[in-house]
Design a protein around this motif. Structure first.
Motif, PDB file in Angstrom:
ATOM      1  N   TYR A  16       0.847  -1.186   0.000  1.00 42.17           N
ATOM      2  CA  TYR A  16       0.000   0.000   0.000  1.00 42.17           C
ATOM      3  C   TYR A  16       0.877   1.227   0.000  1.00 42.17           C
ATOM      4  CZ  TYR A  16       0.889   0.197   5.044  1.00 42.17           C
ATOM      5  OH  TYR A  16       1.480   0.261   6.267  1.00 42.17           O
ATOM      6  N   ARG A  17       0.284   2.312  -0.385  1.00 43.99           N
ATOM      7  CA  ARG A  17       0.982   3.580  -0.402  1.00 43.99           C
ATOM      8  C   ARG A  17       0.067   4.623   0.218  1.00 43.99           C
ATOM      9  NH1 ARG A  17      -1.208   2.632  -5.214  1.00 43.99           N
ATOM     10  NH2 ARG A  17      -2.366   4.304  -6.235  1.00 43.99           N
ATOM     11  N   VAL A  18       0.675   5.638   0.805  1.00 45.76           N
ATOM     12  CA  VAL A  18      -0.064   6.769   1.353  1.00 45.76           C
ATOM     13  C   VAL A  18       0.292   7.967   0.499  1.00 45.76           C
ATOM     14  CG1 VAL A  18      -0.277   8.322   3.330  1.00 45.76           C
ATOM     15  CG2 VAL A  18      -0.182   5.847   3.681  1.00 45.76           C
ATOM     16  N   GLU A  19      -0.727   8.686   0.076  1.00 42.21           N
ATOM     17  CA  GLU A  19      -0.536   9.840  -0.786  1.00 42.21           C
ATOM     18  C   GLU A  19      -1.640  10.856  -0.540  1.00 42.21           C
ATOM     19  OE1 GLU A  19      -0.680   7.727  -4.486  1.00 42.21           O
ATOM     20  OE2 GLU A  19      -2.843   8.015  -4.701  1.00 42.21           O
ATOM     21  N   TRP A  69      -5.351  12.702   3.047  1.00 44.74           N
ATOM     22  CA  TRP A  69      -4.471  11.628   2.601  1.00 44.74           C
ATOM     23  C   TRP A  69      -5.253  10.340   2.503  1.00 44.74           C
ATOM     24  CZ3 TRP A  69      -3.301  15.602   5.695  1.00 44.74           C
ATOM     25  CH2 TRP A  69      -2.129  16.330   5.433  1.00 44.74           C
ATOM     26  N   VAL A  70      -4.833   9.484   1.574  1.00 47.84           N
ATOM     27  CA  VAL A  70      -5.430   8.164   1.434  1.00 47.84           C
ATOM     28  C   VAL A  70      -4.333   7.114   1.422  1.00 47.84           C
ATOM     29  CG1 VAL A  70      -7.543   8.874   0.230  1.00 47.84           C
ATOM     30  CG2 VAL A  70      -5.476   8.380  -1.094  1.00 47.84           C
ATOM     31  N   ALA A  71      -4.695   5.926   1.859  1.00 43.97           N
ATOM     32  CA  ALA A  71      -3.850   4.746   1.713  1.00 43.97           C
ATOM     33  C   ALA A  71      -4.520   3.886   0.658  1.00 43.97           C
ATOM     34  CB  ALA A  71      -3.754   3.984   3.034  1.00 43.97           C
ATOM     35  N   LYS A  72      -3.739   3.453  -0.346  1.00 43.39           N
ATOM     36  CA  LYS A  72      -4.283   2.658  -1.445  1.00 43.39           C
ATOM     37  C   LYS A  72      -3.443   1.416  -1.659  1.00 43.39           C
ATOM     38  CE  LYS A  72      -6.160   6.381  -4.302  1.00 43.39           C
ATOM     39  NZ  LYS A  72      -6.013   7.003  -5.640  1.00 43.39           N
ATOM     40  N   ASP A  73      -4.109   0.393  -2.169  1.00 43.13           N
ATOM     41  CA  ASP A  73      -3.379  -0.818  -2.525  1.00 43.13           C
ATOM     42  C   ASP A  73      -2.929  -0.729  -3.983  1.00 43.13           C
ATOM     43  OD1 ASP A  73      -5.637  -1.403  -4.074  1.00 43.13           O
ATOM     44  OD2 ASP A  73      -6.329  -3.018  -2.751  1.00 43.13           O
ATOM     45  N   LEU A  79      -7.866   2.040   1.166  1.00 46.43           N
ATOM     46  CA  LEU A  79      -7.865   1.194   2.359  1.00 46.43           C
ATOM     47  C   LEU A  79      -8.059   2.006   3.630  1.00 46.43           C
ATOM     48  CD1 LEU A  79      -4.741  -0.977   1.472  1.00 46.43           C
ATOM     49  CD2 LEU A  79      -7.133  -1.374   0.829  1.00 46.43           C
ATOM     50  N   GLY A  80      -7.749   3.303   3.566  1.00 52.56           N
ATOM     51  CA  GLY A  80      -7.864   4.172   4.725  1.00 52.56           C
ATOM     52  C   GLY A  80      -7.667   5.608   4.302  1.00 52.56           C
TER      53      GLY A  80
END
Length: 192
Positions: A16-19, A69-73, A79-80
């Motif tokens: 996952y990444r946060v951006e 901010w979002v967390a994505k797969d 995801l968050g």
């Protein structure tokens, strides 16, 4: 962290990444918030409040301001997410949620780390939040980053705590993280 506050994490189950969020991410956030609400005991978050979510207009305004901010797969599924608001020179964490199926994988920590990096890079001296006093997962996350529970609460948080109590949220508390500034690790001058 790289420009744009992207953070990549590899864990056992998924990457996952946060951006910073895009406008197109906003529509997925209500579902994440509602799913995360199921983690709270009913005595803290009554069932009738679990369908309540941050207004889309507020999220879009935060997104436009670069405070969402979002967390994505790898498939770009959200995801968050975490959202910040400014109160004069200080910031407050308005919301942070992770889908329950992805809990315990560091996503909440990665979101909070991105916000802290953002705040420090802008010279913001303090990050505030309100949370449940006795919900262990939230307390563990915030304490891990150095948040402390407040005795004396700034006026804008007094108002927020009153609104939360009036809405039916139980056992809420205000917390603060004061950022260290400069090479010597001295605290930023508080401008609360």
């Amino acid at each position: 962290m790289t420009a744009g506050y992207e953070l990549f994490r590899r864990n056992r189950v998924a990457d996952y990444r946060v951006e910073l969020a895009s406008a197109s991410d906003v529509e997925a956030l209500a579902e994440v918030e509602q799913a995360a609400a199921t983690l709270f005991p009913e005595r803290l978050l009554p069932l009738h409040l679990r369908g309540e979510t941050v207004a889309c207009e507020k999220l879009l305004a935060a997104q436009t301001a670069g405070m969402l901010w979002v967390a994505k797969d790898a498939a770009n599924s959200v995801l968050g997410f975490a959202c910040v608001a400014m109160h004069g020179a200080v910031a407050s964490l308005s919301e942070i949620d992770v889908l329950p199926a992805y809990g315990g994988r560091g996503i909440g920590s990665a979101l909070l780390a991105a916000i802290i990096a953002w705040g420090k890079s802008r010279g913001i001296p303090t990050l505030y939040l309100t949370t449940f006093r006795e919900f262990a997962p939230s307390q563990a996350l915030y304490r891990k980053f150095g948040f402390v529970t407040l005795g004396a609460v700034p006026d804008f948080l007094v108002a927020a705590l009153r609104q939360e109590a009036a809405a039916g949220l139980a056992e809420r508390v205000a917390m603060r993280l004061t950022f260290s500034c400069g090479k010597a690790g001295k605290s930023c001058k508080s401008r609360d």
